[in-house]
Design an enzyme around this catalytic site. Structure first.
Site, PDB file in Angstrom:
ATOM      1  N   ALA A  48      73.239  55.385  25.059  1.00 41.75           N
ATOM      2  CA  ALA A  48      74.447  56.017  25.601  1.00 41.75           C
ATOM      3  C   ALA A  48      74.678  55.693  27.078  1.00 41.75           C
ATOM      4  CB  ALA A  48      74.379  57.526  25.390  1.00 41.75           C
ATOM      5  N   ASN A  60      73.226  54.866  17.472  1.00 39.17           N
ATOM      6  CA  ASN A  60      74.295  54.032  18.031  1.00 39.17           C
ATOM      7  C   ASN A  60      73.788  52.736  18.672  1.00 39.17           C
ATOM      8  OD1 ASN A  60      77.046  53.598  19.479  1.00 39.17           O
ATOM      9  ND2 ASN A  60      75.565  53.727  21.159  1.00 39.17           N
ATOM     10  N   TYR A  72      73.914  39.857  12.863  1.00 35.68           N
ATOM     11  CA  TYR A  72      74.558  41.152  13.149  1.00 35.68           C
ATOM     12  C   TYR A  72      75.142  41.748  11.859  1.00 35.68           C
ATOM     13  CZ  TYR A  72      77.738  44.440  15.532  1.00 35.68           C
ATOM     14  OH  TYR A  72      78.413  45.571  15.964  1.00 35.68           O
ATOM     15  N   LYS A  86      74.147  45.270   9.998  1.00 39.63           N
ATOM     16  CA  LYS A  86      75.135  46.343   9.819  1.00 39.63           C
ATOM     17  C   LYS A  86      75.350  46.647   8.332  1.00 39.63           C
ATOM     18  CE  LYS A  86      75.874  47.212  14.142  1.00 39.63           C
ATOM     19  NZ  LYS A  86      75.449  48.510  14.693  1.00 39.63           N
TER      20      LYS A  86
HETATM   21  P1  NAP Z   1      77.311  48.175  24.335  1.00 40.81           P
HETATM   22  O1  NAP Z   1      78.464  48.500  25.223  1.00 40.81           O
HETATM   23  O2  NAP Z   1      76.702  46.829  24.405  1.00 40.81           O
HETATM   24  O3  NAP Z   1      76.169  49.296  24.540  1.00 40.81           O
HETATM   25  C1  NAP Z   1      74.999  49.234  23.787  1.00 40.81           C
HETATM   26  C2  NAP Z   1      74.123  50.416  24.112  1.00 40.81           C
HETATM   27  O4  NAP Z   1      72.926  50.302  23.324  1.00 40.81           O
HETATM   28  C3  NAP Z   1      73.689  50.457  25.563  1.00 40.81           C
HETATM   29  O5  NAP Z   1      73.713  51.793  26.036  1.00 40.81           O
HETATM   30  C4  NAP Z   1      72.244  49.933  25.521  1.00 40.81           C
HETATM   31  O6  NAP Z   1      71.418  50.532  26.514  1.00 40.81           O
HETATM   32  C5  NAP Z   1      71.803  50.444  24.176  1.00 40.81           C
HETATM   33  N1  NAP Z   1      70.650  49.691  23.637  1.00 40.81           N
HETATM   34  C6  NAP Z   1      70.560  48.377  23.351  1.00 40.81           C
HETATM   35  N2  NAP Z   1      69.337  48.084  22.864  1.00 40.81           N
HETATM   36  C7  NAP Z   1      68.643  49.255  22.846  1.00 40.81           C
HETATM   37  C8  NAP Z   1      67.337  49.623  22.443  1.00 40.81           C
HETATM   38  N3  NAP Z   1      66.475  48.726  21.957  1.00 40.81           N
HETATM   39  N4  NAP Z   1      66.941  50.920  22.553  1.00 40.81           N
HETATM   40  C9  NAP Z   1      67.797  51.854  23.047  1.00 40.81           C
HETATM   41  N5  NAP Z   1      69.058  51.566  23.442  1.00 40.81           N
HETATM   42  C10 NAP Z   1      69.467  50.284  23.350  1.00 40.81           C
HETATM   43  O7  NAP Z   1      77.716  48.382  22.791  1.00 40.81           O
HETATM   44  P2  NAP Z   1      78.934  49.193  22.126  1.00 40.81           P
HETATM   45  O8  NAP Z   1      80.082  48.270  22.000  1.00 40.81           O
HETATM   46  O9  NAP Z   1      79.106  50.507  22.798  1.00 40.81           O
HETATM   47  O10 NAP Z   1      78.363  49.410  20.650  1.00 40.81           O
HETATM   48  C11 NAP Z   1      77.711  50.615  20.242  1.00 40.81           C
HETATM   49  C12 NAP Z   1      77.430  50.541  18.739  1.00 40.81           C
HETATM   50  O11 NAP Z   1      78.668  50.358  18.035  1.00 40.81           O
HETATM   51  C13 NAP Z   1      76.543  49.352  18.347  1.00 40.81           C
HETATM   52  O12 NAP Z   1      75.693  49.727  17.296  1.00 40.81           O
HETATM   53  C14 NAP Z   1      77.545  48.311  17.877  1.00 40.81           C
HETATM   54  O13 NAP Z   1      76.978  47.390  16.979  1.00 40.81           O
HETATM   55  C15 NAP Z   1      78.592  49.203  17.215  1.00 40.81           C
HETATM   56  N6  NAP Z   1      79.908  48.554  17.125  1.00 40.81           N
HETATM   57  C16 NAP Z   1      80.605  48.185  18.235  1.00 40.81           C
HETATM   58  C17 NAP Z   1      81.852  47.570  18.087  1.00 40.81           C
HETATM   59  C18 NAP Z   1      82.689  47.159  19.252  1.00 40.81           C
HETATM   60  O14 NAP Z   1      83.762  46.569  19.035  1.00 40.81           O
HETATM   61  N7  NAP Z   1      82.308  47.416  20.480  1.00 40.81           N
HETATM   62  C19 NAP Z   1      82.368  47.335  16.808  1.00 40.81           C
HETATM   63  C20 NAP Z   1      81.615  47.699  15.697  1.00 40.81           C
HETATM   64  C21 NAP Z   1      80.391  48.323  15.870  1.00 40.81           C
HETATM   65  P3  NAP Z   1      70.876  49.725  27.828  1.00 40.81           P
HETATM   66  O15 NAP Z   1      72.064  49.070  28.473  1.00 40.81           O
HETATM   67  O16 NAP Z   1      70.274  50.810  28.658  1.00 40.81           O
HETATM   68  O17 NAP Z   1      69.856  48.750  27.332  1.00 40.81           O
END
Ligand code: NAP
Length: 248
Positions: free
Chosen positions: A14, A91, A156, A160
């Protein structure tokens, strides 16, 4: 009306993006929020103060969701800090996009560990708590890519799609114990994860979305509020798309 008043929720990843928007929206709705981060330490620490401003309890944990033992320790720490766990939101996620022919074993393993194994790690650890307290809501972040597939994202998409099978299995296995498990499948949401994508490609995607725009992290968070709240008490085993009808 505060939909989550007094509920204790734990959100992985988060410090940024959708997870951060969920933490803020949940706090706005009266939830006490525990959340994790891994590399974004400053952002994680700053979020605690932002959440406390809503008059709720908030705590950040630096924890790797892909690590089994760290996930067990996290659930122990959370329950000792917050006592009950009403909703777990898995998440945390990453991308390592490339065509299959160029994909290394490391790129495959890393995405599967962080995106899919993490969901197993935390759900398994949290289930002990849910069984004891006789309630719980699990919300897993999948993607439209897990339903449809996407060229350049075999790792990916596989992670998913795995989350969807896991979600439905857990809903079937734990439903009789009053534990619900659902998944949210966002489409194209503007966060740091999607900021890395090619501009021309994202413009084409937006144009192909019936609502003609990318989604906002807060719009995904609103779906999570519903699934964490008692308003969704009879909903389990579902994958809810938050995608502006992108995949319809
Ligand atoms: P993001 O902006 O890249 O943020 C990812 C978050 O995950 C960051 O807070 C990061 O923390 C954390 N993280 C990564 N690796 C980790 C680990 N090993 N342990 C704990 N925390 C970890 O991604 P987002 O776009 O918000 O996506 C959030 C979720 O929604 C993901 O599962 C993604 O696949 C899904 N999603 C996103 C989209 C989209 O369009 N954005 C679409 C479909 C699904 P740090 O920075 O502190 O490492």
């Amino acid at each position: 009306m505060a939909l989550l008043k007094g509920k204790n929720v734990l959100i992985t990843g988060a410090s940024r993006g959708i997870g951060r928007a969920m933490a803020i929206r949940f706090a706005e709705q009266g939830a006490n929020v525990g959340f994790t981060y891994l590399s974004s330490v400053e952002k994680g620490e700053a979020l605690v103060k932002e959440l406390e401003a809503f008059g709720v309890k908030a705590k950040g944990y630096r924890s790797d969701a892909a690590d089994y033992e760290a996930s067990e320790a996290l659930i122990k720490d959370f329950t000792s800090d917050f006592s009950t766990l009403d909703a777990l939101i898995n998440n945390a996620g990453i991308t390592r996009d490339t065509l299959l022919m160029r994909m290394s074993e490391a790129q495959w393993d890393e995405v599967l560990r962080v995106n899919l194994k993490s969901v197993f790690n935390l759900t398994k650890a949290a289930t002990r708590v849910f069984l004891k307290q006789k309630f719980g809501s699990i919300i897993n972040l999948t993607s439209v890519v897990g339903i449809k597939g996407n060229a350049g994202q075999a790792n990916y998409a596989a992670s998913k799609a795995g989350i969807i099978g896991f979600t439905k299995s857990v809903a079937l296995e734990l439903g009789s114990r009053n534990i619900r498990c659902n998944a949210i499948a966002p489409g194209f949401i503007e966060t740091e994860m999607t900021a890395e994508l090619d501009e021309k490609m994202t413009a084409e995607w937006k144009n192909a979305i019936p609502l003609k725009r990318a989604g906002k992290a807060e719009e995904v968070a609103d779906c999570a509020i519903f699934l964490a709240s008692d308003m969704s008490a009879y909903i389990s085993g579902q994958v809810i798309q938050v995608d502006g009808a992108m995949l319809t």
